[in-house]
Write a protein that holds these residues in place. Structure first.
Motif, short mmCIF file in Angstrom:
data_model
loop_
_atom_site.label_atom_id
_atom_site.label_comp_id
_atom_site.label_asym_id
_atom_site.label_seq_id
_atom_site.Cartn_x
_atom_site.Cartn_y
_atom_site.Cartn_z
N ALA A 85 -59.28 -30.15 -14.95
CA ALA A 85 -58.07 -29.41 -15.34
C ALA A 85 -58.21 -27.92 -15.12
O ALA A 85 -57.21 -27.19 -15.12
CB ALA A 85 -57.73 -29.70 -16.80
N ARG A 91 -54.16 -28.84 -10.91
CA ARG A 91 -52.98 -28.53 -11.72
C ARG A 91 -51.72 -28.52 -10.85
O ARG A 91 -50.69 -29.05 -11.23
CB ARG A 91 -53.14 -27.18 -12.44
N ASP A 114 -50.22 -26.55 -21.53
CA ASP A 114 -49.50 -25.49 -20.82
C ASP A 114 -48.03 -25.86 -20.63
O ASP A 114 -47.38 -25.36 -19.71
CB ASP A 114 -50.14 -25.27 -19.44
N ILE A 115 -47.50 -26.72 -21.48
CA ILE A 115 -46.12 -27.17 -21.29
C ILE A 115 -45.15 -26.01 -21.55
O ILE A 115 -44.27 -25.72 -20.74
CB ILE A 115 -45.78 -28.39 -22.19
N ARG A 163 -64.76 -28.38 -25.36
CA ARG A 163 -63.52 -28.58 -24.61
C ARG A 163 -62.53 -27.45 -24.90
O ARG A 163 -61.87 -26.93 -23.98
CB ARG A 163 -62.93 -29.94 -25.00
O1 C5P Z 1 -54.95 -33.81 -24.55
P1 C5P Z 1 -56.15 -34.48 -23.95
O2 C5P Z 1 -57.37 -34.38 -24.79
O3 C5P Z 1 -55.87 -35.89 -23.56
O4 C5P Z 1 -56.41 -33.69 -22.58
C1 C5P Z 1 -57.57 -33.89 -21.81
C2 C5P Z 1 -57.87 -32.60 -21.06
O5 C5P Z 1 -56.85 -32.39 -20.08
C3 C5P Z 1 -57.85 -31.34 -21.92
O6 C5P Z 1 -59.11 -31.03 -22.47
C4 C5P Z 1 -57.39 -30.26 -20.95
O7 C5P Z 1 -58.47 -29.71 -20.25
C5 C5P Z 1 -56.55 -31.01 -19.95
N1 C5P Z 1 -55.12 -30.77 -20.11
C6 C5P Z 1 -54.61 -29.63 -19.51
N2 C5P Z 1 -53.25 -29.41 -19.53
C7 C5P Z 1 -52.43 -30.26 -20.15
C8 C5P Z 1 -52.95 -31.42 -20.81
C9 C5P Z 1 -54.32 -31.63 -20.77
O8 C5P Z 1 -55.33 -28.82 -18.97
N3 C5P Z 1 -51.11 -30.04 -20.14
#
Ligand code: C5P
Length: 206
Positions: A85, A91, A114-115, A163
C-alpha cells in the motif's frame, strides 16, 4: 450519497461502516481488502511483497477480487498489505475500482485510510475513527482468538503499532484525518454507542 470512513488498524471502522451502510441503505466497500488481496496474490505466488513491479502488476490484474477469502484476514497478509500500500503504482491501480464502486447508485460507504483525503474528497460525510492503541490491540486480539488465529496480545499490539507507523509515515496517501472529517474516538464506546454517534453525525450532513 458517499460516506468516507478512515482510521488506523482495528479502530472499529469496518463495523461502523457496515452499520452505516445498513442504516442508510448503501453498499459497503472495505478498501483494505483490496490491498490485502494484492498482498495475498504475491504471498501465494511466493513473491516477496517488497517486489514493487510484481506488486503493481498484481494490483493491475485485480479485476474481480474475492474479498471474502479468509486468508485476507491473517495478520501476515495485513502486514504485507501495508507494504504494497506504500507503493504509488499499487495505489494508482486501485483508484478506479474504488471510485466506480462509490459512484454506483444509491451510493456507498467506503472504509480505509485515504477515502476522505484521496479517493472521495467530495464525500457527503467523513468520519475519522480512532481509539487508543491498547483498546485496538485488545479488540484485534479478541477477534483473532474468536477466529482461532494465532497471536499474543503483545504481538498484536506490536504489529498494530508497526502498521500504523508505516501507514502514517509513507509518502503516498498517508493515513491522515481529512480537515472536514468528524473525529470519532471509540476507546470508551461500545459498538452500539459508536454506531449511533456515527449515524447522528452522518444524518446532520444530509
Ligand atoms: O484496513 P486493513 O487493516 O484491512 O488494511 C490493510 C492495509 O491496507 C493497511 O495497513 C494499509 O496499509 C492499507 N490500506 C491503505 N488504504 C486504504 C485501506 C487500506 O493503504 N484505503
Amino acid at each position: 450519497m458517499i460516506i468516507a470512513v478512515d482510521g488506523p488498524v482495528a479502530a472499529g471502522k469496518g463495523t461502523l461502516a457496515r452499520g452505516l451502510a445498513r442504516h442508510f441503505g448503501l453498499r459497503h466497500l472495505d478498501t483494505g481488502a483490496l490491498y490485502r488481496a494484492v498482498a495475498l496474490a504475491l504471498l501465494r505466488a511466493g513473491t516477496d511483497p517488497t517486489d514493487e513491479s510484481a506488486a503493481v502488476a498484481a494490483a493491475a490484474a485485480l479485476e474481480d477480487p474475492d474479498l471474502d477469502d479468509a486468508a485476507l484476514r491473517h495478520e501476515k497478509t495485513g502486514q504485507a498489505a501495508s507494504i504494497v500500500a506504500a507503493m504509488p503504482g499499487v495505489r494508482a491501480a486501485l483508484i478506479d475500482f474504488q471510485r466506480r464502486f462509490a459512484a454506483k447508485p444509491p451510493g456507498a460507504v467506503l472504509d480505509g485510510r485515504d477515502i476522505g483525503t484521496v479517493i472521495c474528497p467530495d464525500a457527503d460525510a467523513k468520519l475519522f475513527v480512532t481509539a487508543s492503541i491498547e483498546a485496538r490491540a485488545r479488540r484485534r486480539h479478541e477477534e483473532l482468538q474468536a477466529r482461532g488465529l494465532p497471536g499474543t496480545l503483545e504481538q498484536v499490539a506490536a504489529d498494530l503499532a508497526e502498521r500504523d507507523r508505516r501507514d502514517a509515515g509513507r509518502a503516498a496517501a498517508p493515513l491522515r484525518q481529512a480537515p472536514d472529517a468528524y473525529l470519532l474516538d471509540t476507546t470508551k464506546l461500545d459498538i452500539e454507542s459508536a454506531e449511533s454517534e456515527a449515524i447522528a453525525v452522518v444524518s446532520r450532513k444530509l
